[in-house]
Design an enzyme around this catalytic site. Sequence first.
Site, PDB file in Angstrom:
ATOM      1  N   LYS A 172      41.268   8.616 -22.409  1.00  0.00           N
ATOM      2  CA  LYS A 172      42.129   7.477 -22.085  1.00  0.00           C
ATOM      3  C   LYS A 172      41.794   6.326 -23.030  1.00  0.00           C
ATOM      4  O   LYS A 172      40.800   5.632 -22.867  1.00  0.00           O
ATOM      5  CB  LYS A 172      41.934   7.005 -20.636  1.00  0.00           C
ATOM      6  CG  LYS A 172      43.114   6.150 -20.203  1.00  0.00           C
ATOM      7  CD  LYS A 172      42.796   5.013 -19.283  1.00  0.00           C
ATOM      8  CE  LYS A 172      42.295   3.774 -19.922  1.00  0.00           C
ATOM      9  NZ  LYS A 172      43.164   3.098 -20.913  1.00  0.00           N
ATOM     10  N   GLY A 225      33.422  -0.464 -23.283  1.00  0.00           N
ATOM     11  CA  GLY A 225      34.308  -1.587 -22.968  1.00  0.00           C
ATOM     12  C   GLY A 225      33.495  -2.738 -22.419  1.00  0.00           C
ATOM     13  O   GLY A 225      32.304  -2.866 -22.709  1.00  0.00           O
ATOM     14  N   SER A 226      34.133  -3.561 -21.600  1.00  0.00           N
ATOM     15  CA  SER A 226      33.468  -4.768 -21.116  1.00  0.00           C
ATOM     16  C   SER A 226      32.428  -4.421 -20.042  1.00  0.00           C
ATOM     17  O   SER A 226      32.510  -3.378 -19.382  1.00  0.00           O
ATOM     18  CB  SER A 226      34.505  -5.719 -20.537  1.00  0.00           C
ATOM     19  OG  SER A 226      35.154  -5.084 -19.465  1.00  0.00           O
ATOM     20  N   GLY A 230      32.618  -1.660 -17.051  1.00  0.00           N
ATOM     21  CA  GLY A 230      31.604  -0.602 -17.151  1.00  0.00           C
ATOM     22  C   GLY A 230      30.740  -0.508 -15.908  1.00  0.00           C
ATOM     23  O   GLY A 230      30.407   0.591 -15.446  1.00  0.00           O
ATOM     24  N   GLU A 247      28.779   1.895 -22.447  1.00  0.00           N
ATOM     25  CA  GLU A 247      28.370   0.977 -23.523  1.00  0.00           C
ATOM     26  C   GLU A 247      29.223  -0.273 -23.380  1.00  0.00           C
ATOM     27  O   GLU A 247      30.451  -0.194 -23.392  1.00  0.00           O
ATOM     28  CB  GLU A 247      28.571   1.627 -24.899  1.00  0.00           C
ATOM     29  CG  GLU A 247      27.559   2.718 -25.211  1.00  0.00           C
ATOM     30  CD  GLU A 247      26.117   2.248 -25.181  1.00  0.00           C
ATOM     31  OE1 GLU A 247      25.854   1.042 -25.405  1.00  0.00           O
ATOM     32  OE2 GLU A 247      25.240   3.077 -24.901  1.00  0.00           O
ATOM     33  N   CYS A 281      31.360  -5.405 -30.468  1.00  0.00           N
ATOM     34  CA  CYS A 281      30.322  -5.582 -29.448  1.00  0.00           C
ATOM     35  C   CYS A 281      29.015  -6.027 -30.100  1.00  0.00           C
ATOM     36  O   CYS A 281      28.215  -6.709 -29.485  1.00  0.00           O
ATOM     37  CB  CYS A 281      30.119  -4.280 -28.695  1.00  0.00           C
ATOM     38  SG  CYS A 281      29.846  -2.900 -29.798  1.00  0.00           S
ATOM     39  N   GLU A 379      30.076 -13.605 -23.512  1.00  0.00           N
ATOM     40  CA  GLU A 379      30.647 -12.921 -24.677  1.00  0.00           C
ATOM     41  C   GLU A 379      32.047 -13.487 -24.926  1.00  0.00           C
ATOM     42  O   GLU A 379      32.935 -13.368 -24.080  1.00  0.00           O
ATOM     43  CB  GLU A 379      30.744 -11.415 -24.392  1.00  0.00           C
ATOM     44  CG  GLU A 379      31.255 -10.643 -25.581  1.00  0.00           C
ATOM     45  CD  GLU A 379      31.397  -9.138 -25.310  1.00  0.00           C
ATOM     46  OE1 GLU A 379      31.946  -8.786 -24.251  1.00  0.00           O
ATOM     47  OE2 GLU A 379      30.960  -8.344 -26.157  1.00  0.00           O
TER      48      GLU A 379
HETATM   49  P1  NAD Z   1      37.836  -3.212 -21.141  1.00  0.00           P
HETATM   50  O1  NAD Z   1      36.646  -3.037 -20.286  1.00  0.00           O
HETATM   51  O2  NAD Z   1      38.901  -4.140 -20.685  1.00  0.00           O
HETATM   52  O3  NAD Z   1      38.581  -1.823 -21.387  1.00  0.00           O
HETATM   53  C1  NAD Z   1      37.922  -0.705 -21.940  1.00  0.00           C
HETATM   54  C2  NAD Z   1      38.650   0.546 -21.507  1.00  0.00           C
HETATM   55  O4  NAD Z   1      38.483   0.706 -20.097  1.00  0.00           O
HETATM   56  C3  NAD Z   1      40.154   0.526 -21.757  1.00  0.00           C
HETATM   57  O5  NAD Z   1      40.591   1.808 -22.114  1.00  0.00           O
HETATM   58  C4  NAD Z   1      40.701   0.142 -20.389  1.00  0.00           C
HETATM   59  O6  NAD Z   1      42.025   0.554 -20.166  1.00  0.00           O
HETATM   60  C5  NAD Z   1      39.749   0.897 -19.490  1.00  0.00           C
HETATM   61  N1  NAD Z   1      39.685   0.404 -18.122  1.00  0.00           N
HETATM   62  C6  NAD Z   1      39.919  -0.844 -17.674  1.00  0.00           C
HETATM   63  N2  NAD Z   1      39.766  -0.880 -16.327  1.00  0.00           N
HETATM   64  C7  NAD Z   1      39.419   0.367 -15.932  1.00  0.00           C
HETATM   65  C8  NAD Z   1      39.125   0.958 -14.681  1.00  0.00           C
HETATM   66  N3  NAD Z   1      39.142   0.256 -13.550  1.00  0.00           N
HETATM   67  N4  NAD Z   1      38.822   2.267 -14.644  1.00  0.00           N
HETATM   68  C9  NAD Z   1      38.776   3.005 -15.773  1.00  0.00           C
HETATM   69  N5  NAD Z   1      39.058   2.498 -16.990  1.00  0.00           N
HETATM   70  C10 NAD Z   1      39.366   1.190 -17.072  1.00  0.00           C
HETATM   71  O7  NAD Z   1      37.304  -3.614 -22.599  1.00  0.00           O
HETATM   72  P2  NAD Z   1      38.151  -3.975 -23.898  1.00  0.00           P
HETATM   73  O8  NAD Z   1      38.710  -5.343 -23.735  1.00  0.00           O
HETATM   74  O9  NAD Z   1      39.087  -2.857 -24.231  1.00  0.00           O
HETATM   75  O10 NAD Z   1      37.011  -3.972 -25.030  1.00  0.00           O
HETATM   76  C11 NAD Z   1      36.242  -5.087 -25.314  1.00  0.00           C
HETATM   77  C12 NAD Z   1      34.862  -4.963 -24.687  1.00  0.00           C
HETATM   78  O11 NAD Z   1      34.273  -3.745 -25.130  1.00  0.00           O
HETATM   79  C13 NAD Z   1      33.900  -6.042 -25.101  1.00  0.00           C
HETATM   80  O12 NAD Z   1      33.182  -6.478 -23.968  1.00  0.00           O
HETATM   81  C14 NAD Z   1      32.969  -5.339 -26.079  1.00  0.00           C
HETATM   82  O13 NAD Z   1      31.685  -5.905 -26.184  1.00  0.00           O
HETATM   83  C15 NAD Z   1      32.929  -3.978 -25.508  1.00  0.00           C
HETATM   84  N6  NAD Z   1      32.508  -2.999 -26.516  1.00  0.00           N
HETATM   85  C16 NAD Z   1      31.269  -2.444 -26.403  1.00  0.00           C
HETATM   86  C17 NAD Z   1      30.816  -1.546 -27.353  1.00  0.00           C
HETATM   87  C18 NAD Z   1      29.456  -0.911 -27.239  1.00  0.00           C
HETATM   88  O14 NAD Z   1      29.250   0.153 -27.829  1.00  0.00           O
HETATM   89  N7  NAD Z   1      28.525  -1.500 -26.516  1.00  0.00           N
HETATM   90  C19 NAD Z   1      31.636  -1.214 -28.435  1.00  0.00           C
HETATM   91  C20 NAD Z   1      32.906  -1.802 -28.523  1.00  0.00           C
HETATM   92  C21 NAD Z   1      33.334  -2.683 -27.545  1.00  0.00           C
END
Ligand code: NAD
Length: 478
Positions: A172, A225-226, A230, A247, A281, A379
């Site tokens: 996804k 993701g965030s 997470g 992550e 990130c 962040e």
């Molecule tokens: P996000 O958490 O909004 O979304 C990430 C993914 O999760 C998307 O595919 C989203 O659709 C999905 N998602 C959202 N809600 C969900 C739920 N309830 N259940 C399952 N999936 C769900 O993050 P974003 O805005 O896409 O990305 C930015 C964030 O990602 C920043 O906080 C950044 O630091 C982090 N990030 C971390 C790393 C790492 O390796 N540590 C790398 C890149 C980005």
Amino acid sequence: MESRNWIGGEWLYPSGEEMVAHDPSALQEEVGVVRFSTKDDVTQAGEAARLAQRGWGALTPAARGDCLFRAAGLLEASLAEVAELASREMGKPITEMRGEVMRGVHLLRYYAAEGVRAIGNVIPSNESGVLQYTKRVPLGVTAVITPWNFPVAIPLWKIAPALLCGNTVIWKPAEHASLTAVRIAELFESAQLPTGVLNLVIGQGHVIGDALLAHKELDAVSFTGSTATGMGIAQQCARRNLKYQTEMGGKNAAVVLKDADVAQAVAMIVSGAFRSAGQKCTATSRVIVERSVYEMFTEALCQAVNNIQVAPALDPGTYLGPVASAGQYEKVASYVAMARRDADILAEGGAAPGTDHGYYVRPLVVTGLDSSHPLIREEIFGPVIGVLPADDFEDAIRLCNATVYGLSASLFTRDLRLAHRFLDEAEAGMVRVNQETAGVEYQAAFGGLKWSSSHTREQGQAALEFYSALKTCAIRYD
Ligand code: NAD
């Protein structure tokens, strides 16, 4: 372009909501239409992944690796086209995006070659006539949930090791990276990946996330993701005792000591902070400077930042493009407004012609805030950095560690003793000296401490440990 799901080897139009994707560099330009999935699509994808897993897991790792080699060749041949699509979809400058696609090619080749590496250990038994050893087996069906900020590299650094280890995948991608995801799935199809081994489900996390995590066929989850999302996912996985990795966010510091090479430090901090418009990130978002070189360093930093101009992502000379989406723009703009209200502005870059109709945020350097201020604590995920003076090395380490996050941290110094102390004492999963906070290589373990990670690691050999289960085998032979 229209998005489609790829489930069980079929290209399908899901029946959920639609979103028109606009180019963040030029909002009048439509990039394509994204069609979101319903819970039924998720159910179907999980069933297809389960059906395919036995056959895929039974192949030799070398045969699975062959598919990854073919995908690598196809991705390399499509590099320019995939990079352009991703740049138009989420605004990463084209030169940087091409580098990211090439990283994806390297990731595929790296994990393809892992198919023939010797793995496991022979463990001497206390009984004679017994052979005891470990082997790695697939987990089964893995959900891969990815963000938009690395639309090619992050999906591939999960999918490639997951497949090599014999798992099947439900992927996804993020809403704002859906069209790029379709193109990557098409390349896997052309690479003759067997039916149902990779299943692409385009969708909104808040709509289909629960159905995905509750799927009865699921064995593991890899999420990037965030931190807020997470941590929720980790709870859902823990309730079912699914193997998971999350992550998450960062608030990465670069520390500049009095003996640093200032020109080198400025170049790396500017790159770490402003490439990808600060949407990494591992982006540098706090700069901690020893007081005795504060004036000299900030002057050089400000000169560099004042010379940056935000510009459209497809211009090959662009260093800093737009942020990715309306949501991103609103969030970052609220932090910029906060900075204008609460902080001293040290430097602000400019805007090139053609930036009136995109999500452009000029690069900003602020100071005059302490570690408790939201601009220093939270962040931002945009082109904004906060500079903090430090009395000495100890004070710099204290400031560096004054965060709930622990992803990456850098030190600029020529003092080998302090460099080693920093590598020991900085509370981050990736610690670097005379290097930017971003840019950890694909063959090295990637991940964070504290609130940045569930403490597993991605990339390199570490990913193979996540995507497989260890079995201890014992066989009596006499
Ligand atoms: P996000 O958490 O909004 O979304 C990430 C993914 O999760 C998307 O595919 C989203 O659709 C999905 N998602 C959202 N809600 C969900 C739920 N309830 N259940 C399952 N999936 C769900 O993050 P974003 O805005 O896409 O990305 C930015 C964030 O990602 C920043 O906080 C950044 O630091 C982090 N990030 C971390 C790393 C790492 O390796 N540590 C790398 C890149 C980005």
